[in-house]
Motif scaffolding. Structure first.
Motif, PDB file in Angstrom:
ATOM      1  N   GLU A 105      22.513 -16.950  -3.981  1.00 54.80           N
ATOM      2  CA  GLU A 105      22.041 -15.619  -4.342  1.00 54.80           C
ATOM      3  C   GLU A 105      21.306 -15.603  -5.360  1.00 54.80           C
ATOM      4  O   GLU A 105      20.356 -14.771  -5.416  1.00 54.80           O
ATOM      5  N   TRP A 106      21.869 -16.028  -6.581  1.00 56.01           N
ATOM      6  CA  TRP A 106      21.244 -15.922  -7.803  1.00 56.01           C
ATOM      7  C   TRP A 106      19.824 -16.520  -8.071  1.00 56.01           C
ATOM      8  O   TRP A 106      18.906 -15.678  -8.453  1.00 56.01           O
ATOM      9  N   CYS A 107      19.632 -17.492  -7.530  1.00 58.09           N
ATOM     10  CA  CYS A 107      18.378 -18.329  -7.476  1.00 58.09           C
ATOM     11  C   CYS A 107      17.337 -17.556  -6.388  1.00 58.09           C
ATOM     12  O   CYS A 107      16.210 -17.522  -6.773  1.00 58.09           O
ATOM     13  N   THR A 108      17.862 -17.287  -5.346  1.00 50.62           N
ATOM     14  CA  THR A 108      17.047 -16.689  -4.173  1.00 50.62           C
ATOM     15  C   THR A 108      16.399 -15.457  -5.135  1.00 50.62           C
ATOM     16  O   THR A 108      15.161 -15.118  -4.761  1.00 50.62           O
ATOM     17  N   ARG A 110      15.665 -14.727  -7.817  1.00 48.86           N
ATOM     18  CA  ARG A 110      14.686 -14.809  -8.908  1.00 48.86           C
ATOM     19  C   ARG A 110      13.638 -15.941  -8.647  1.00 48.86           C
ATOM     20  O   ARG A 110      12.673 -16.429  -9.374  1.00 48.86           O
ATOM     21  N   GLU A 111      13.658 -16.424  -7.326  1.00 50.43           N
ATOM     22  CA  GLU A 111      12.733 -17.397  -6.640  1.00 50.43           C
ATOM     23  C   GLU A 111      12.833 -18.523  -7.527  1.00 50.43           C
ATOM     24  O   GLU A 111      11.780 -19.056  -8.053  1.00 50.43           O
ATOM     25  N   ILE A 112      13.807 -19.059  -7.574  1.00 47.72           N
ATOM     26  CA  ILE A 112      14.217 -20.147  -8.405  1.00 47.72           C
ATOM     27  C   ILE A 112      14.834 -21.265  -7.410  1.00 47.72           C
ATOM     28  O   ILE A 112      15.522 -21.078  -6.616  1.00 47.72           O
ATOM     29  N   ARG A 113      14.435 -22.594  -7.462  1.00 48.01           N
ATOM     30  CA  ARG A 113      15.009 -23.495  -6.374  1.00 48.01           C
ATOM     31  C   ARG A 113      16.068 -23.992  -6.887  1.00 48.01           C
ATOM     32  O   ARG A 113      16.604 -23.989  -8.054  1.00 48.01           O
ATOM     33  N   TYR A 114      17.162 -24.135  -5.736  1.00 51.37           N
ATOM     34  CA  TYR A 114      18.421 -24.287  -5.913  1.00 51.37           C
ATOM     35  C   TYR A 114      18.750 -25.581  -5.045  1.00 51.37           C
ATOM     36  O   TYR A 114      18.215 -25.751  -3.876  1.00 51.37           O
ATOM     37  N   PHE A 115      20.027 -26.396  -5.293  1.00 49.98           N
ATOM     38  CA  PHE A 115      20.391 -27.470  -4.666  1.00 49.98           C
ATOM     39  C   PHE A 115      21.796 -27.610  -4.817  1.00 49.98           C
ATOM     40  O   PHE A 115      22.478 -27.965  -5.818  1.00 49.98           O
TER      41      PHE A 115
END
Length: 269
Positions: A105-108, A110-115
């Motif tokens: 949720e946090w990365c989405t 801010r449009e940050i890639r997450y893994f």
């Protein structure tokens, strides 16, 4: 530590990648307080880490979170994929899944890639948890082998996970299972650990006998006694549990090595 601070400090330095490996694991909680500590550390700790970057996320490009296959809540199964229903049944699994969702949720937003890397048993030097207990038991000469135990288990080399993490920037976000792709049998792992420990396993018992001992262990545990085996631990030892890492292979260029040939070297003191 950040999870118990009255205020979460802001991180001002610019970073392009967060690799979050911290967490609480390898402990069976016996009280409500011990159960709650999983959420305090794994869920709240993850949220606190992300909050620390709230005012300084512009430079961030990637967030990597070490999760677990315990998010599936399965004690047995073969070839579990990322599409398998998420139904964790322990505080560890539930808190890790909650942390996964927080990262996503946090990365989405801010449009940050997450893994979210869903890991099985990790093999490396000075391993924690069950692998460490197995090695010590073999070294001391009191390990009991269960005869004809051919249950397969997913495992992965710590060095392979580290190599993947360094190559993740630019790849597709998501949750990924990791394994060595071979899934050795428990008997194969025991044989490899004999070499690693420099000691032979001298005692083996039939499944029927160990099952009786496990039931006795259930009774003794109710009396507050610490016992080496119960029906829950026996189930984990004798039931197959493997995951499919095909998505990581296709989308992350995941190229794992078989664990068994490297097991002896990884466990060198």
């Amino acid at each position: 530590i950040m999870a118990i601070l009255p205020e979460v400090p802001s991180i001002r330095e610019p970073f392009d990648t967060i690799v979050h490996l911290a967490g609480k694991a390898h402990v069976v909680p016996k009280t409500e307080k011990e159960k709650a500590s999983f959420y305090t550390i794994n869920e709240d700790g993850t949220k606190a880490l992300l909050k620390a970057f709230d005012k300084n996320s512009e430079s961030l490009k990637t967030v990597v979170f070490a999760s677990t296959i315990a998010v599936y809540g399965r004690s047995t199964g073969e070839g579990l994929s990322e599409a398998t229903t998420l139904s964790p049944d322990t505080p560890y699994g539930r808190s890790k899944l909650a942390a996964e969702k927080a990262v996503e949720e946090w990365c989405t937003l801010r449009e940050i890639r997450y893994f979210n890397l869903r890991l099985p048993l990790i093999v490396g030097k000075n391993p924690p948890g069950n692998l460490d207990r197995m090695v010590k038991a073999i070294e001391k000469g009191w390990y009991l082998r269960i005869r004809n135990n051919h249950a397969r288990k997913s495992m992965v080399l710590a060095t392979d996970v580290a190599a993947l993490i360094s190559d993740l920037p630019g790849k597709k976000s998501g949750s990924y299972n990791l394994s060595d792709g071979y899934h050795p049998t428990f008997a194969q792992v025991e044989s490899a650990l004999e070499i690693a420990a420099g000691n032979s396993i001298n005692f083996s018992v039939p499944y029927r006998l160990i099952k009786m001992l496990a039931k006795l262990g259930d009774v003794l545990s109710l009396a507050g006694l610490r016992i080496p085996v119960n029906t829950d631990s026996l189930s984990k030892l004798t039931n197959p549990l493997t995951v499919d890492d095909g998505r990581a292979v296709a989308e992350l260029n995941w190229k794992p090595r078989p664990v068994l040939p490297a097991l002896e070297k990884c466990l060198e003191k």
